[in-house]
Design a protein around this motif. Structure first.
Motif, PDB file in Angstrom:
ATOM      1  N   ARG A 139       0.893  -1.102   0.015  1.00  0.00           N
ATOM      2  CA  ARG A 139       0.161  -0.186   0.046  1.00  0.00           C
ATOM      3  C   ARG A 139       0.893   1.304  -0.044  1.00  0.00           C
ATOM      4  O   ARG A 139       1.895   1.209   0.844  1.00  0.00           O
TER       5      ARG A 139
ATOM      6  N   GLU B 166     -11.081  -1.129   3.932  1.00  0.00           N
ATOM      7  CA  GLU B 166     -10.131   0.090   4.403  1.00  0.00           C
ATOM      8  C   GLU B 166     -10.980   1.209   4.884  1.00  0.00           C
ATOM      9  O   GLU B 166     -12.020   1.077   5.005  1.00  0.00           O
TER      10      GLU B 166
ATOM     11  N   SER C 136      -2.444   0.648   9.469  1.00  0.00           N
ATOM     12  CA  SER C 136      -2.411  -0.521   8.997  1.00  0.00           C
ATOM     13  C   SER C 136      -3.930  -1.221   9.012  1.00  0.00           C
ATOM     14  O   SER C 136      -4.501  -1.227   9.804  1.00  0.00           O
ATOM     15  N   SER C 137      -4.060  -1.836   7.776  1.00  0.00           N
ATOM     16  CA  SER C 137      -5.274  -2.464   7.310  1.00  0.00           C
ATOM     17  C   SER C 137      -4.999  -4.196   7.207  1.00  0.00           C
ATOM     18  O   SER C 137      -3.912  -4.525   7.061  1.00  0.00           O
ATOM     19  N   VAL C 138      -5.959  -4.972   7.319  1.00  0.00           N
ATOM     20  CA  VAL C 138      -5.704  -6.302   7.255  1.00  0.00           C
ATOM     21  C   VAL C 138      -6.489  -6.879   6.122  1.00  0.00           C
ATOM     22  O   VAL C 138      -7.793  -6.475   5.811  1.00  0.00           O
TER      23      VAL C 138
ATOM     24  N   ARG D  85      -7.804 -10.007   4.287  1.00  0.00           N
ATOM     25  CA  ARG D  85      -8.143 -11.396   4.802  1.00  0.00           C
ATOM     26  C   ARG D  85      -8.647 -12.159   3.525  1.00  0.00           C
ATOM     27  O   ARG D  85      -9.065 -11.691   2.551  1.00  0.00           O
TER      28      ARG D  85
ATOM     29  N   SER E 292      -4.552 -14.180   6.661  1.00  0.00           N
ATOM     30  CA  SER E 292      -4.454 -12.853   6.358  1.00  0.00           C
ATOM     31  C   SER E 292      -3.083 -12.350   6.326  1.00  0.00           C
ATOM     32  O   SER E 292      -2.200 -13.105   6.779  1.00  0.00           O
ATOM     33  N   THR E 293      -3.006 -10.884   5.959  1.00  0.00           N
ATOM     34  CA  THR E 293      -1.803 -10.313   5.762  1.00  0.00           C
ATOM     35  C   THR E 293      -2.088  -8.918   6.031  1.00  0.00           C
ATOM     36  O   THR E 293      -3.459  -8.328   6.123  1.00  0.00           O
ATOM     37  N   ARG E 294      -1.117  -7.900   6.618  1.00  0.00           N
ATOM     38  CA  ARG E 294      -1.397  -6.675   6.986  1.00  0.00           C
ATOM     39  C   ARG E 294      -0.527  -5.740   5.957  1.00  0.00           C
ATOM     40  O   ARG E 294       0.379  -6.149   5.443  1.00  0.00           O
ATOM     41  N   THR E 295      -1.245  -4.591   5.810  1.00  0.00           N
ATOM     42  CA  THR E 295      -0.571  -3.537   4.989  1.00  0.00           C
ATOM     43  C   THR E 295       0.242  -2.510   5.914  1.00  0.00           C
ATOM     44  O   THR E 295      -0.172  -2.384   7.176  1.00  0.00           O
ATOM     45  N   SER E 296       1.084  -1.740   5.490  1.00  0.00           N
ATOM     46  CA  SER E 296       1.668  -0.687   6.110  1.00  0.00           C
ATOM     47  C   SER E 296       1.176   0.435   6.430  1.00  0.00           C
ATOM     48  O   SER E 296       0.256   0.856   5.857  1.00  0.00           O
TER      49      SER E 296
END
Length: 530
Positions: A340, A373, A416-418, A420, A430-434
Motif C-alpha cells: 500500500r 479500508e 495498517s489494514s488487514v 483477509r 490474513s496479511t497486513r498493510t503498512s
C-alpha cells in the motif's frame, strides 16, 4: 643338410604353434592406412598387370620395419608378433579406383575374466558378507600358472588362489565333484566401524600363455558398510500452508558399544518451529529412540527439501558426525502479498491524494480476498471501493485506487489494514498493510505588522477627519502633539459638506477595520505559540 632340415622343421612347428587372434580388417585405397596397437599399415602402391599386387609398408611406433609386395591370399608375419594378410585386391573395374582388403592380426593370448558378485550392497557391522568369484578363460589359448589375489580397502580381506592351467574356453570349478561349475566362494564378517565407509574388493590375476609371455587381468566389487548409528528423518510429503506437522527423527545404534549422542535439527527458511531442536540421547547397542517436533510452512512451494538432522558423538579425541536423509515436501496454499502506498505525501488543506493497493497471489492455490479500508478522520472519500471481495488465481495481480480529500490542517494518518483471504478448502489467512501518513503544508500569508500599520493609519485618518468628535458645549478639544504629528504625516482632509449619513458610514468602516486587525493579531500570536 640334416642340420638345415632340422632348422626348417623347427620353424614350421613354431609357425604352426602360433594362434592368431581375430584382429582387424579394412578396405584400403592408395596411401590409406590401417592401425592395430603400435602397428600402422600403409598401402603404398598398386601393380595392375596380369596378376594384381599391392606394395605395403609397416611401421611400429612411427619407425619403418617392413616393406613387402603381396598378391591376394598372401600374408606377412613379423617376428611372430604380427600377421598382415591381403585378402582381396581389385582394380578399377569394380570401383572408381583400385582397392585392397587388408587384415592385421596379433597372436592369440589367454584372456582371464574375473567376475566378483556380493549377495548385498549394504551391510551393518557384524553381518556376514558372502561373495562369489567366477574365473573363466575366454581366450583362444590356455592360461598357465594362474595366480589370483584378493584384497580390500579398508584392509579386512586378503586371499590367494592358484591353478597350474586353465584351458581356453573353460572356467574355474571350485568343486569338481559336482555336476555344475562352482565359482570360488569367499565369506567374511562386516567389521564394526565408527563411521560408514565403502568396502572395495580388488581381484588381480597373473598368468602366462604357452609361449611363456606374461598377462594380467583385473576385477572387483563394491559394498557399503554402515557406521554404528543410523539417523532417519520422516515428515508428511504434502502439507497445507495453514497447518502444522510433525517431524520425526529416528536414531538407531547398530554398533557394539554405548554412545552419548548430540542430536540437532533445523527447519530451513521455508518452515518455522517454536521448539528447541537440540537433544541429548544415550543409546545402548541395538537400541532405537525417536524425537519429534512440529513445524509450520511459511510459504507455498513444490519440491522443498528439508535440511538434514545431524547427530554427533565422541570417541577419544575425535568427534564423529552422521546426517539424516533430506525429505522432500510439497506445500500448497495461497499467499497474498499486499503493498500500500499514497501519493502525494505532502499537500495543502483541501487537496486530493490517491491511495494505491497492489495485491499479488504468490501461492499455488486460488484465494478469495476480503479487504476493508478505513477513511481516517480529517479526510473525505472521493472515489474507490473501501470494502470489496474478489478472487485471485496463482500468479495473478490486482490494483486498487482510493481517492481522498484531505481536510484536516494537521494532516491525516491511515493505520495498517488487514487483508483477509480464504482458499478452496476453507482455510483462513490474513496479511497486513503498512500504515501511511499525509502531511499538510501551511499556506503562505502577508506580514501582520504591515497590515497593522495600514489599519492603524486608516483608523487615525477617520478619527481626525470627523469634526464632531470630542466636542462639548461648542468648545473644541485641542489635539495633542502626537496627534498633530500623525495629522501632518497621514491626514487626508474630508470635504466640509459631508452629512450625518456619511459620518455613520465612516464609523462602520472603522469598526470593520478594527475587527480585521484584532483577527490578524490573534493569528500571529497563535502561530508564535504553536
Amino acid at each position: 643338410m640334416i642340420r638345415a632340415f632340422l632348422i626348417l622343421m623347427l620353424l614350421l612347428s613354431t609357425a604352426q604353434a602360433t594362434v592368431w587372434g581375430q584382429g582387424i580388417s579394412g578396405e584400403l585405397h592408395w596411401k590409406e592406412q590401417l592401425t592395430l596397437e603400435d602397428y600402422t599399415l600403409t598401402l603404398a602402391d598398386f601393380s595392375l598387370e596380369e596378376r594384381l599386387m599391392v606394395l605395403v609398408e609397416l611401421q611400429e611406433g612411427g619407425r619403418l620395419i617392413a616393406r613387402r609386395a603381396l598378391h591376394a591370399g598372401e600374408w606377412l608375419v613379423i617376428n611372430d608378433s604380427l600377421r598382415v594378410s591381403a585378402l582381396k585386391i581389385a582394380d578399377e573395374g569394380d570401383k572408381d579406383e583400385p582397392y585392397a582388403i587388408m587384415r592385421m592380426q596379433l597372436p592369440s593370448a589367454p584372456e582371464i575374466s574375473l567376475i566378483l558378485s556380493l549377495d548385498k550392497d549394504l551391510y551393518r557391522g557384524g553381518e556376514e558378507i558372502k561373495m562369489l568369484l567366477s574365473v573363466e578363460n575366454r581366450g583362444a589359448v590356455d592360461a598357465e600358472d594362474l595366480k589370483i589375489t584378493l584384497d580390500s580397502s579398508p584392509p579386512i580381506l586378503s586371499r590367494r588362489f592358484n591353478i597350474s592351467s586353465l584351458q581356453a574356453g573353460s572356467a574355474w570349478d571350485d568343486k569338481k565333484k559336482t555336476a555344475q561349475i562352482d565359482p570360488i566362494r569367499i565369506d567374511l564378517v562386516a567389521p564394526y566401524l565408527l563411521e560408514a565407509c565403502d568396502l572395495q574388493v580388488n581381484v588381480h590375476a597373473q598368468y602366462t600363455d604357452p609361449d611363456g609371455n606374461s598377462h594380467q587381468s583385473w576385477g572387483g566389487g563394491k559394498a557399503h558398510i554402515f557406521g554404528p548409528l543410523r539417523l532417519f528423518k520422516r515428515v508428511e510429503g504434502t502439507m497445507e500452508l495453514s497447518e502444522s506437522y510433525y517431524v520425526i527423527n529416528t536414531l538407531s545404534n547398530t554398533g557394539n558399544r554405548t554412545f552419548s549422542v548430540d542430536l540437532s535439527d533445523y527447519t530451513g527458511k521455508e518452515f518455522s518451529s517454536n521448539e528447541t531442536l537440540q537433544w541429548k540421547i544415550v543409546l545402548e547397542p541395538d537400541q532405537t529412540k525417536t524425537v519429534s517436533y512440529r513445524i509450520k510452512p511459511t510459504e507455498p512451494a513444490m519440491g522443498i527439501s528439508l535440511p538434514d538432522a545431524v547427530a554427533s558423538f565422541r570417541v577419544g579425541e575425535r568427534i564423529y558426525t552422521i546426517r539424516s536423509n533430506r525429505p522432500v515436501v510439497d506445500v500448497t496454499g495461497p499467499l497474498i502479498d499486499a503493498k500500500r502506498s499514497i501519493s502525494p505525501k505532502r499537500v495543502k488543506a483541501g487537496e486530493e491524494v490517491v491511495m494505491s493497493l497492489e495485491l499479488e497471489n504468490r501461492g499455488n492455490r486460488k484465494a478469495v480476498l476480503r479487504m476493508a479500508e478505513m477513511i481516517p478522520e480529517g479526510a473525505e472519500l472521493i472515489s474507490g471501493e473501501i470494502n470489496e471481495s474478489f478472487m485471485l488465481f496463482p500468479g495473478e495481480k490486482a490494483d486498487r485506487k482510493i481517492r481522498l480529500l484531505v481536510m484536516d490542517p494537521d494532516g491525516i494518518g491511515i493505520p495498517s489494514s488487514v487483508v483477509r483471504y480464504r482458499d478452496v478448502r476453507g482455510n483462513d489467512y490474513s496479511t497486513r498493510t503498512s500504515p501511511l501518513r499525509v502531511t499538510v503544508e501551511e499556506e503562505k500569508t502577508g506580514s501582520p505588522s504591515n497590515a497593522s500599520r495600514n489599519d492603524t493609519a486608516e483608523s487615525s485618518m477617520s478619527k481626525v477627519s470627523d469634526p464632531g468628535d470630542g466636542q462639548e458645549d461648542g468648545q473644541a478639544i485641542a489635539p495633542s502633539p502626537d496627534s498633530r504629528n500623525r495629522d501632518e504625516e497621514r491626514l487626508i482632509p474630508r470635504r466640509p459638506d459631508h452629512g450625518a449619513a456619511e459620518s455613520r458610514s465612516g464609523l462602520g468602516q472603522r469598526l470593520s477595520i478594527l475587527l480585521i486587525l484584532i483577527i490578524l493579531l490573534l493569528s500571529v500570536a497563535l502561530d508564535r505559540y504553536l
